[in-house]
Design a protein around this motif. Structure first.
Motif, mmCIF file in Angstrom:
data_model
loop_
_atom_site.group_PDB
_atom_site.id
_atom_site.type_symbol
_atom_site.label_atom_id
_atom_site.label_comp_id
_atom_site.label_asym_id
_atom_site.label_seq_id
_atom_site.Cartn_x
_atom_site.Cartn_y
_atom_site.Cartn_z
ATOM 1 N N TYR A 112 -25.384 8.717 92.052
ATOM 2 C CA TYR A 112 -25.330 9.930 92.860
ATOM 3 C C TYR A 112 -25.646 11.150 92.001
ATOM 4 C CZ TYR A 112 -23.160 6.534 95.826
ATOM 5 O OH TYR A 112 -22.929 5.397 96.551
ATOM 6 N N ILE A 113 -26.516 12.017 92.519
ATOM 7 C CA ILE A 113 -27.014 13.169 91.781
ATOM 8 C C ILE A 113 -26.404 14.446 92.342
ATOM 9 C CG2 ILE A 113 -29.078 14.455 91.107
ATOM 10 C CD1 ILE A 113 -30.683 11.876 91.574
ATOM 11 N N GLY A 114 -25.953 15.324 91.443
ATOM 12 C CA GLY A 114 -25.424 16.620 91.848
ATOM 13 C C GLY A 114 -25.031 17.429 90.628
ATOM 14 N N ARG A 115 -24.529 18.643 90.853
ATOM 15 C CA ARG A 115 -24.097 19.494 89.736
ATOM 16 C C ARG A 115 -22.739 19.097 89.186
ATOM 17 N NH1 ARG A 115 -24.375 23.679 93.072
ATOM 18 N NH2 ARG A 115 -22.368 24.473 92.344
ATOM 19 N N SER A 116 -21.909 18.491 90.010
ATOM 20 C CA SER A 116 -20.547 18.167 89.604
ATOM 21 C C SER A 116 -20.522 17.156 88.458
ATOM 22 C CB SER A 116 -19.769 17.600 90.791
ATOM 23 O OG SER A 116 -18.520 17.079 90.360
ATOM 24 N N PRO A 117 -19.629 17.345 87.499
ATOM 25 C CA PRO A 117 -19.469 16.355 86.416
ATOM 26 C C PRO A 117 -19.033 14.995 86.941
ATOM 27 C CG PRO A 117 -18.374 18.420 85.861
ATOM 28 C CD PRO A 117 -18.770 18.524 87.304
ATOM 29 N N LYS A 118 -18.538 14.938 88.167
ATOM 30 C CA LYS A 118 -18.115 13.674 88.758
ATOM 31 C C LYS A 118 -19.298 12.819 89.212
ATOM 32 C CE LYS A 118 -13.702 15.438 90.491
ATOM 33 N NZ LYS A 118 -12.865 15.654 91.708
ATOM 34 N N MET A 119 -20.461 13.416 89.335
ATOM 35 C CA MET A 119 -21.628 12.677 89.777
ATOM 36 C C MET A 119 -22.114 11.725 88.678
ATOM 37 S SD MET A 119 -22.402 13.624 92.934
ATOM 38 C CE MET A 119 -20.620 13.381 93.090
ATOM 39 N N SER A 125 -27.109 22.356 84.961
ATOM 40 C CA SER A 125 -27.893 23.527 84.558
ATOM 41 C C SER A 125 -28.663 24.175 85.704
ATOM 42 C CB SER A 125 -28.873 23.121 83.452
ATOM 43 O OG SER A 125 -29.761 22.108 83.920
ATOM 44 N N ASP A 126 -28.573 23.625 86.918
ATOM 45 C CA ASP A 126 -29.360 24.141 88.046
ATOM 46 C C ASP A 126 -28.426 24.434 89.216
ATOM 47 O OD1 ASP A 126 -31.070 24.690 90.105
ATOM 48 O OD2 ASP A 126 -32.386 22.963 89.778
ATOM 49 N N ASP A 127 -28.162 25.712 89.470
ATOM 50 C CA ASP A 127 -27.240 26.110 90.535
ATOM 51 C C ASP A 127 -27.816 25.902 91.935
ATOM 52 O OD1 ASP A 127 -25.316 26.835 88.728
ATOM 53 O OD2 ASP A 127 -25.870 28.963 88.702
ATOM 54 N N THR A 128 -29.109 25.616 92.031
ATOM 55 C CA THR A 128 -29.715 25.399 93.341
ATOM 56 C C THR A 128 -29.562 23.950 93.811
ATOM 57 O OG1 THR A 128 -31.931 24.909 92.455
ATOM 58 C CG2 THR A 128 -31.394 27.223 92.881
ATOM 59 N N ILE A 129 -29.070 23.087 92.937
ATOM 60 C CA ILE A 129 -28.793 21.694 93.302
ATOM 61 C C ILE A 129 -27.376 21.619 93.854
ATOM 62 C CG2 ILE A 129 -28.390 19.382 92.336
ATOM 63 C CD1 ILE A 129 -30.725 19.859 90.469
ATOM 64 N N SER A 130 -27.190 20.893 94.929
ATOM 65 C CA SER A 130 -25.870 20.766 95.541
ATOM 66 C C SER A 130 -24.871 20.180 94.553
ATOM 67 C CB SER A 130 -25.942 19.867 96.779
ATOM 68 O OG SER A 130 -26.774 20.440 97.749
ATOM 69 N N ARG A 131 -23.629 20.602 94.693
ATOM 70 C CA ARG A 131 -22.596 20.161 93.761
ATOM 71 C C ARG A 131 -22.403 18.644 93.805
ATOM 72 N NH1 ARG A 131 -18.871 21.972 90.470
ATOM 73 N NH2 ARG A 131 -16.858 20.939 90.300
ATOM 74 N N GLU A 132 -22.393 18.086 95.002
ATOM 75 C CA GLU A 132 -22.207 16.642 95.145
ATOM 76 C C GLU A 132 -23.235 16.072 96.120
ATOM 77 O OE1 GLU A 132 -18.190 15.809 96.218
ATOM 78 O OE2 GLU A 132 -17.360 16.488 94.310
ATOM 79 N N ASN A 133 -23.675 14.847 95.803
ATOM 80 C CA ASN A 133 -24.559 14.081 96.694
ATOM 81 C C ASN A 133 -25.816 14.841 97.113
ATOM 82 O OD1 ASN A 133 -22.649 12.009 96.595
ATOM 83 N ND2 ASN A 133 -21.551 12.812 98.355
ATOM 84 N N HIS A 134 -26.458 15.466 96.142
ATOM 85 C CA HIS A 134 -27.732 16.134 96.412
ATOM 86 C C HIS A 134 -28.794 15.088 96.754
ATOM 87 C CE1 HIS A 134 -30.631 19.448 96.017
ATOM 88 N NE2 HIS A 134 -31.440 18.555 95.464
ATOM 89 N N ALA A 135 -28.767 13.982 96.021
ATOM 90 C CA ALA A 135 -29.693 12.870 96.238
ATOM 91 C C ALA A 135 -29.101 11.626 95.606
ATOM 92 C CB ALA A 135 -31.064 13.179 95.630
#
Length: 202
Positions: A112-119, A125-135
């Motif tokens: 799972y891809i996202g900004r959160s360290p839990k991903m 480094s990219d604030d435009t990516i969703s925090r969780e489950n971006h892709a």
């Protein structure tokens, strides 16, 4: 692999799971005993009691949840071999992480891809990516195929400059555009020429 979209916008392989493993884990965590480690949380890998700096998902089921839920989201490789080795990489070729040559490891099953360290793949480094489950990027060991699917992110995801609305198969050195800032190059390791636990082809 037969990717299916659940009512909560999670993609999962309906050939491996009878129901969405993400929702199943979330429900188990909601009913967990107080203080229990949540399913899918990350903890440091320890080597002779020394933290070597990496983290792995925790799949120990809280005592209050049914025993049948144990390992609902555990990767196949971990079940078969007791480890979760790398099967490929995503390498940042455009974006804030490019200057440091940042790469992200892909494991068997769902990543799972996202900004959160839990991903599994955390792009902080990219604030435009969703925090969780971006892709989600996944490797199906039996089929020897890598798949990419958009999830809950608002940004349109493209592969080789072509926007995608559903699951697509990744090929070596495909360029994945997660946002207007971040582009990643896909580099497979496992596949027809190599499999963990198998024989390497020359």
């Amino acid at each position: 692999m037969n990717m299916k979209l659940c009512p909560n916008s999670h993609y999962y392989d309906s050939l491996q799971y009878s129901e969405c493993p993400h929702c199943k884990a979330a429900n188990a965590n909601a009913n967990a005993a107080p203080g229990a480690t949540p399913i899918g949380a990350t903890v440091p890998i320890m080597n002779n009691n020394a933290d070597i700096g990496a983290t792995v998902p925790v799949f120990n089921q809280p005592a209050a949840a049914p025993a049948s839920d144990i390992g609902a989201t555990m990767p196949i490789m971990r079940e078969k071999h007791g480890t979760d080795p790398v099967v490929g990489w995503l390498v940042c070729v455009a974006g804030n992480a490019r200057e440091i040559g940042k790469d992200y490891r892909i494991r068997t099953g769902y990543n799972y891809i996202g900004r959160s360290p839990k991903m599994d793949i955390s792009i902080e480094s990219d604030d435009t990516i969703s925090r969780e489950n971006h892709a989600t990027v996944a490797y199906a060991e039996k089929a020897k195929r890598f798949m990419l699917a958009p999830s809950q992110g608002k940004a349109i995801i493209s592969v080789n400059d072509e926007p995608i609305m559903g699951t697509v198969e990744l090929k070596a050195y495909d360029t994945i555009e997660l946002s207007e800032i971040t582009k990643l190059k896909f580099v497979p390791f496992c596949g027809e020429s190599f499999e963990w636990g198998g024989k390497e082809k020359s």
